[in-house]
Design a protein around this motif. Structure first.
Motif, PDB file in Angstrom:
ATOM      1  N   ASP A 107       0.862  -1.226  -0.053  1.00  0.00           N
ATOM      2  CA  ASP A 107      -0.044   0.101   0.070  1.00  0.00           C
ATOM      3  C   ASP A 107       0.935   1.387   0.078  1.00  0.00           C
ATOM      4  O   ASP A 107       0.550   2.170  -0.710  1.00  0.00           O
ATOM      5  N   VAL A 108       1.908   1.315   0.695  1.00  0.00           N
ATOM      6  CA  VAL A 108       2.888   2.239   0.925  1.00  0.00           C
ATOM      7  C   VAL A 108       3.353   2.596  -0.499  1.00  0.00           C
ATOM      8  O   VAL A 108       3.409   4.037  -0.940  1.00  0.00           O
ATOM      9  N   ILE A 109       3.851   1.608  -1.158  1.00  0.00           N
ATOM     10  CA  ILE A 109       4.338   1.895  -2.280  1.00  0.00           C
ATOM     11  C   ILE A 109       3.366   2.490  -3.293  1.00  0.00           C
ATOM     12  O   ILE A 109       3.849   3.172  -4.015  1.00  0.00           O
ATOM     13  N   ARG A 110       2.463   2.063  -3.312  1.00  0.00           N
ATOM     14  CA  ARG A 110       1.167   2.624  -4.301  1.00  0.00           C
ATOM     15  C   ARG A 110       0.846   3.970  -4.007  1.00  0.00           C
ATOM     16  O   ARG A 110       0.970   4.924  -4.835  1.00  0.00           O
ATOM     17  N   VAL A 111       0.922   4.393  -2.750  1.00  0.00           N
ATOM     18  CA  VAL A 111       0.748   5.642  -2.330  1.00  0.00           C
ATOM     19  C   VAL A 111       2.036   6.594  -2.778  1.00  0.00           C
ATOM     20  O   VAL A 111       1.745   7.810  -3.407  1.00  0.00           O
ATOM     21  N   GLN A 112       3.241   6.104  -2.610  1.00  0.00           N
ATOM     22  CA  GLN A 112       4.349   6.949  -3.003  1.00  0.00           C
ATOM     23  C   GLN A 112       4.472   7.092  -4.297  1.00  0.00           C
ATOM     24  O   GLN A 112       4.830   8.189  -4.941  1.00  0.00           O
ATOM     25  N   ASP A 113       3.822   5.916  -5.260  1.00  0.00           N
ATOM     26  CA  ASP A 113       3.902   5.927  -6.768  1.00  0.00           C
ATOM     27  C   ASP A 113       2.932   7.062  -7.065  1.00  0.00           C
ATOM     28  O   ASP A 113       3.107   7.792  -7.938  1.00  0.00           O
TER      29      ASP A 113
END
Length: 197
Positions: A107-113
């Motif tokens: 989820d955090v990677i998606r948010v960062q992207d």
């Protein structure tokens, strides 16, 4: 980070952590713009306005999430490197560390992207500074194994991050056990980082 001393402090710290986890989940699923503070509060059993006891607003919450994760990557990566006994095991330990991060923090990677642009300029600068530090740690480690100019080492590291950080966008990871996925990703990452040519 200070350790909470009283039961009330511990409860507040736990609630703050729960809010961050809920925000990561909701932002990851619906995007920053598709989530309200009321949604985040409801996910942890409090009202939207009660979130303000922990964060100045939704943008501050996003900043705390992305800056906190970036700080964890830098400190965790440095700890992994300092604990390894030789050059190759240092690189392998960094890869394993990041694979574990990618699998636990989809989820955090998606948010960062997707949502980095919603941060304040100062928070964006903080995230980018921390990310540069993390990349430099990888470049320094890889430089002990691969005889190449720093620009090429940076390219190898960033391509490796592209591979590992694409995991949250892949449905194939769901077809394997987590251990199998981690093993395959780590082997691919090491092969990509140290490829001849």
């Amino acid at each position: 980070m200070t350790t909470p001393v009283t039961a009330r402090d511990r409860a507040k710290a736990e609630r703050t952590d729960a809010i961050l986890l809920a925000a990561a989940d909701l932002f990851g699923a619906r995007g920053y713009s598709g989530v309200s503070l009321e949604d985040i509060g409801a996910a942890v059993g409090i009202s939207g306005p009660a979130v303000y006891r922990h964060f100045a607003g939704k943008q501050a919450l996003l900043g705390a999430l992305l800056i906190g994760v970036s700080e964890d990557l830098v400190s965790g990566g440095a700890a992994v490197v300092s604990g390894a006994s030789d050059d190759r095991s240092r690189m392998a330990a960094l890869v394993d560390f990041h694979v574990d991060f990618a699998l636990r923090n989809a989820d955090v990677i998606r948010v960062q992207d997707r949502d980095l642009s919603h941060l304040t300029a100062d928070s964006q600068d903080d995230v980018r500074r921390l990310q540069r530090g993390y990349i430099e740690l990888w470049i320094d480690t890889l430089g002990t194994l691969v005889d190449a100019e720093r620009d090429e080492l940076r390219l190898r590291v960033q391509a490796c991050f592209g591979l590992l950080n694409s995991t949250p966008h892949s449905t194939s990871a769901a077809l394997r056990t987590r251990a199998d996925t981690a093993r395959v990703l780590a082997a691919m990452a090491m092969a990509a980082l140290t490829a001849v040519g």
